[in-house]
Design an enzyme around this catalytic site. Structure first.
Site, PDB file in Angstrom:
ATOM      1  N   HIS A 292       0.556  -1.268   0.587  1.00 11.05           N
ATOM      2  CA  HIS A 292       0.004   0.037   0.083  1.00 11.05           C
ATOM      3  C   HIS A 292       1.285   1.165   0.058  1.00 11.05           C
ATOM      4  CE1 HIS A 292       0.448   0.027   4.081  1.00 11.05           C
ATOM      5  NE2 HIS A 292       0.631   1.385   4.080  1.00 11.05           N
TER       6      HIS A 292
HETATM    7  C1  UD1 Z   1      -2.561   5.741   5.054  1.00 17.93           C
HETATM    8  C2  UD1 Z   1      -1.454   6.509   5.627  1.00 17.93           C
HETATM    9  C3  UD1 Z   1      -0.193   5.296   6.092  1.00 17.93           C
HETATM   10  C4  UD1 Z   1      -0.647   3.826   6.793  1.00 17.93           C
HETATM   11  C5  UD1 Z   1      -1.517   3.543   6.495  1.00 17.93           C
HETATM   12  C6  UD1 Z   1      -1.933   2.179   6.924  1.00 17.93           C
HETATM   13  C7  UD1 Z   1      -0.928   8.293   5.256  1.00 17.93           C
HETATM   14  C8  UD1 Z   1      -0.050  10.225   4.580  1.00 17.93           C
HETATM   15  N1  UD1 Z   1      -0.565   7.604   5.095  1.00 17.93           N
HETATM   16  O1  UD1 Z   1      -2.368   5.905   3.676  1.00 17.93           O
HETATM   17  O2  UD1 Z   1       1.021   6.066   6.792  1.00 17.93           O
HETATM   18  O3  UD1 Z   1       0.342   3.113   6.588  1.00 17.93           O
HETATM   19  O4  UD1 Z   1      -3.145   4.353   6.244  1.00 17.93           O
HETATM   20  O5  UD1 Z   1      -3.449   1.780   5.607  1.00 17.93           O
HETATM   21  O6  UD1 Z   1      -1.381   9.381   6.581  1.00 17.93           O
HETATM   22  N2  UD1 Z   1      -9.482   4.537   0.787  1.00 17.93           N
HETATM   23  C9  UD1 Z   1     -10.820   3.933   0.232  1.00 17.93           C
HETATM   24  N3  UD1 Z   1     -11.426   3.625   1.439  1.00 17.93           N
HETATM   25  C10 UD1 Z   1     -10.972   4.137   2.960  1.00 17.93           C
HETATM   26  C11 UD1 Z   1      -9.492   4.749   3.101  1.00 17.93           C
HETATM   27  C12 UD1 Z   1      -8.963   4.598   1.865  1.00 17.93           C
HETATM   28  O7  UD1 Z   1     -10.895   3.342  -0.514  1.00 17.93           O
HETATM   29  O8  UD1 Z   1     -11.731   3.992   4.001  1.00 17.93           O
HETATM   30  C13 UD1 Z   1      -8.895   4.556  -0.791  1.00 17.93           C
HETATM   31  C14 UD1 Z   1      -9.074   6.212  -1.435  1.00 17.93           C
HETATM   32  O9  UD1 Z   1      -9.156   6.193  -2.653  1.00 17.93           O
HETATM   33  C15 UD1 Z   1      -7.934   7.284  -0.030  1.00 17.93           C
HETATM   34  C16 UD1 Z   1      -6.790   6.116  -0.174  1.00 17.93           C
HETATM   35  O10 UD1 Z   1      -7.538   4.993  -0.389  1.00 17.93           O
HETATM   36  O11 UD1 Z   1      -7.575   8.021  -1.663  1.00 17.93           O
HETATM   37  C17 UD1 Z   1      -5.082   6.126   0.832  1.00 17.93           C
HETATM   38  O12 UD1 Z   1      -5.713   6.517   1.679  1.00 17.93           O
HETATM   39  P1  UD1 Z   1      -5.275   7.286   2.644  1.00 17.93           P
HETATM   40  O13 UD1 Z   1      -5.958   7.387   4.189  1.00 17.93           O
HETATM   41  O14 UD1 Z   1      -5.181   8.685   2.035  1.00 17.93           O
HETATM   42  O15 UD1 Z   1      -3.744   6.755   2.802  1.00 17.93           O
HETATM   43  P2  UD1 Z   1      -3.324   5.324   3.265  1.00 17.93           P
HETATM   44  O16 UD1 Z   1      -2.841   4.908   1.724  1.00 17.93           O
HETATM   45  O17 UD1 Z   1      -4.899   4.475   3.513  1.00 17.93           O
HETATM   46  N1  UDP Z   2      -3.631  -5.946   8.117  1.00 16.23           N
HETATM   47  C1  UDP Z   2      -5.106  -6.881   8.441  1.00 16.23           C
HETATM   48  N2  UDP Z   2      -6.066  -6.677   7.368  1.00 16.23           N
HETATM   49  C2  UDP Z   2      -5.218  -6.830   6.540  1.00 16.23           C
HETATM   50  C3  UDP Z   2      -3.266  -5.981   6.180  1.00 16.23           C
HETATM   51  C4  UDP Z   2      -3.327  -5.661   7.461  1.00 16.23           C
HETATM   52  O1  UDP Z   2      -5.775  -6.126   9.313  1.00 16.23           O
HETATM   53  O2  UDP Z   2      -5.715  -6.880   5.099  1.00 16.23           O
HETATM   54  C5  UDP Z   2      -3.218  -5.270  10.016  1.00 16.23           C
HETATM   55  C6  UDP Z   2      -1.727  -6.289   9.650  1.00 16.23           C
HETATM   56  O3  UDP Z   2      -1.967  -6.879  10.490  1.00 16.23           O
HETATM   57  C7  UDP Z   2      -1.235  -5.165  10.675  1.00 16.23           C
HETATM   58  C8  UDP Z   2      -1.847  -3.967  10.845  1.00 16.23           C
HETATM   59  O4  UDP Z   2      -2.720  -3.942   9.409  1.00 16.23           O
HETATM   60  O5  UDP Z   2      -0.986  -4.904  12.375  1.00 16.23           O
HETATM   61  C9  UDP Z   2      -1.065  -2.264   9.265  1.00 16.23           C
HETATM   62  O6  UDP Z   2      -1.400  -1.596   9.180  1.00 16.23           O
HETATM   63  P1  UDP Z   2      -1.221  -0.811   7.138  1.00 16.23           P
HETATM   64  O7  UDP Z   2      -0.342  -2.262   6.819  1.00 16.23           O
HETATM   65  O8  UDP Z   2      -2.537  -0.573   6.614  1.00 16.23           O
HETATM   66  O9  UDP Z   2      -0.125   0.282   7.906  1.00 16.23           O
HETATM   67  P2  UDP Z   2       1.212   0.329   8.021  1.00 16.23           P
HETATM   68  O10 UDP Z   2       1.357  -0.443   9.788  1.00 16.23           O
HETATM   69  O11 UDP Z   2       1.883   0.099   6.908  1.00 16.23           O
HETATM   70  O12 UDP Z   2       1.002   1.854   8.937  1.00 16.23           O
END
Ligand code: UD1
Ligand code: UDP
Length: 353
Positions: free
Chosen positions: A202
């Site tokens: 991601h």
């Molecule tokens: C965010 C965090 C990242 C973290 C990740 C965990 C920031 C800058 N990034 O990244 O550090 O590792 O969360 O998963 O804060 N979207 C949906 N549904 C949702 C949420 C997001 O469709 O419920 C889609 C939207 O198109 C959105 C994109 O995902 O634009 C990215 O979501 P966003 O929260 O901006 O960043 P993440 O990549 O999720």
């Molecule tokens: N995770 C989850 N379901 C998924 C993928 C990840 O429960 O389908 C959990 C995973 O076990 C970990 C957390 O989400 O505890 C990590 O989140 P993510 O990778 O979104 O963010 P990051 O840790 O990189 O900030």
């Protein structure tokens, strides 16, 4: 004591779960969900599977550019913090919700406590790196998961209010492992133990660069291995935009994002994990599963130094080589504490630092 806890993204619900449960036994917690993640599978599923109480506030901010998202959070958080007047504002990790929580509170002169303080990738192209640096420099209490984190803060001149408490994600992983095993998730997917790989992707560096995304997918294809791939919404969008969604390898078992227990269950029984997630690298280490990190650097160097994690980046040949050859060679250290980080955090908050 009144504690305002700010969460918003998937990993923050997980990190907040054990702290929130303990806080609520002794103190008044106001849980503020920024709404950064909002799909059921990215948000409510975690509140259910980890039995986190409903947030007192959901700011409903949703997705946007960094400026839009962080700016709207700041506006709403300011209003809530002023209304609630907490003794301390607790923030987690390194997302835009962390940044907005820390900045909003500090500007209003409320003390900020940061859980998972002191992490650095030393790659400022990552939005998380900027969020962490700012949150740490605005915090009065800094709860570090590892000694490395403590040392990194010291190198930036932050020594006051720093506490080595261990990793709250280790607390959660230990506390839920048995319940996760009972899910029988792998059997439901028709998979044998250690017969599949588990992959999550991601990071913008991988999703927003179609070359990297393609190279990762082609490595999975060429490996010939069965790969369970719960797809993050950012990655789904990127696969669609790159025109790759209809040409994914048949060996991929694609799923929606899984809830915490199903994901842990699959992780424990995976032969290897491929990921660019911070949390998943650590969980692989906790459960003794070899981890191939799809990045060039990591905040969790202990897992690499102990021989359980390899930095493969996004090059197809390097990923394939790691899938075929990487075997852990070290013994695991006690770098992430003893599973009682949340207790230490609540004790320190109760003592007022
Ligand atoms: C965010 C965090 C990242 C973290 C990740 C965990 C920031 C800058 N990034 O990244 O550090 O590792 O969360 O998963 O804060 N979207 C949906 N549904 C949702 C949420 C997001 O469709 O419920 C889609 C939207 O198109 C959105 C994109 O995902 O634009 C990215 O979501 P966003 O929260 O901006 O960043 P993440 O990549 O999720
Ligand atoms: N995770 C989850 N379901 C998924 C993928 C990840 O429960 O389908 C959990 C995973 O076990 C970990 C957390 O989400 O505890 C990590 O989140 P993510 O990778 O979104 O963010 P990051 O840790 O990189 O900030």
């Amino acid at each position: 004591m009144k504690v305002a806890s700010v969460v918003g993204a998937r990993p923050q619900f997980i990190k907040a779960a054990p702290v929130s449960a303990l806080l609520r036994r002794q103190h008044h917690e106001v849980l503020i969900h920024t709404g950064q993640h909002y799909d059921d599978g990215m948000s409510a599923a975690f509140f259910r599977s980890l039995r986190i109480p409903d947030p007192e506030y959901n700011l409903g901010i949703g997705s946007g550019t960094h400026g839009e998202q962080t700016g709207q959070m700041l506006v709403e958080l300011e209003r809530v913090i002023e209304a609630e007047k907490p003794d301390v504002v607790l923030v987690y990790g390194d997302t835009n919700s962390t940044l907005a929580g820390a900045l909003g509170a500090a500007k209003l002169h409320y003390p900020v406590a940061h859980v998972e303080a002191g992490l650095r990738s030393y790659n400022r192209a990552m939005p998380e790196e900027l969020n962490r640096i700012i949150a740490d420099h605005l915090s009065t209490l800094l709860f570090c998961p590892t000694q490395t984190a403590v040392d990194q803060l010291a190198a930036e001149g932050i020594r006051s209010g720093v506490h080595l408490v261990g990793d709250v994600m280790y607390d959660v992983a230990l506390a839920t492992a048995q319940e996760a095993r009972q899910r029988k998730t792998r059997k439901r997917l028709g998979l044998g133990a250690k017969e599949y790989l588990l992959c999550t992707v991601h990071r913008p560096a991988n999703t927003d660069d179609p070359r990297n995304l393609r190279s990762i997918v082609e490595a999975l294809r060429e490996s010939g291995r069965t790969v369970v791939f719960p797809v993050h919404p950012r990655t789904k969008k990127a696969l669609e935009q790159a025109g790759m969604i209809d040409d994914l390898p048949e060996t991929l078992v694609l799923t929606e994002p899984l809830d915490y227990l199903d994901f842990q269950a699959l992780l424990m029984d995976a032969a290897k994990v491929l990921t660019d997630s911070g949390g998943v690298q650590k969980e692989a280490y906790f459960f003794g599963v070899p981890c191939i990190t799809l990045r060039d650097e990591t905040e969790w160097m202990e897992t690499v130094e102990d021989g359980w994690n390899v930095l493969a980046g996004a090059e197809k040949a390097d990923i394939l080589h790691a899938i075929r050859e990487f075997e852990p060679r070290g013994t695991k250290s006690k770098s992430f504490g003893d599973g009682h980080a949340a207790e230490l955090i609540v004790d320190i908050l109760t003592r007022g630092g």
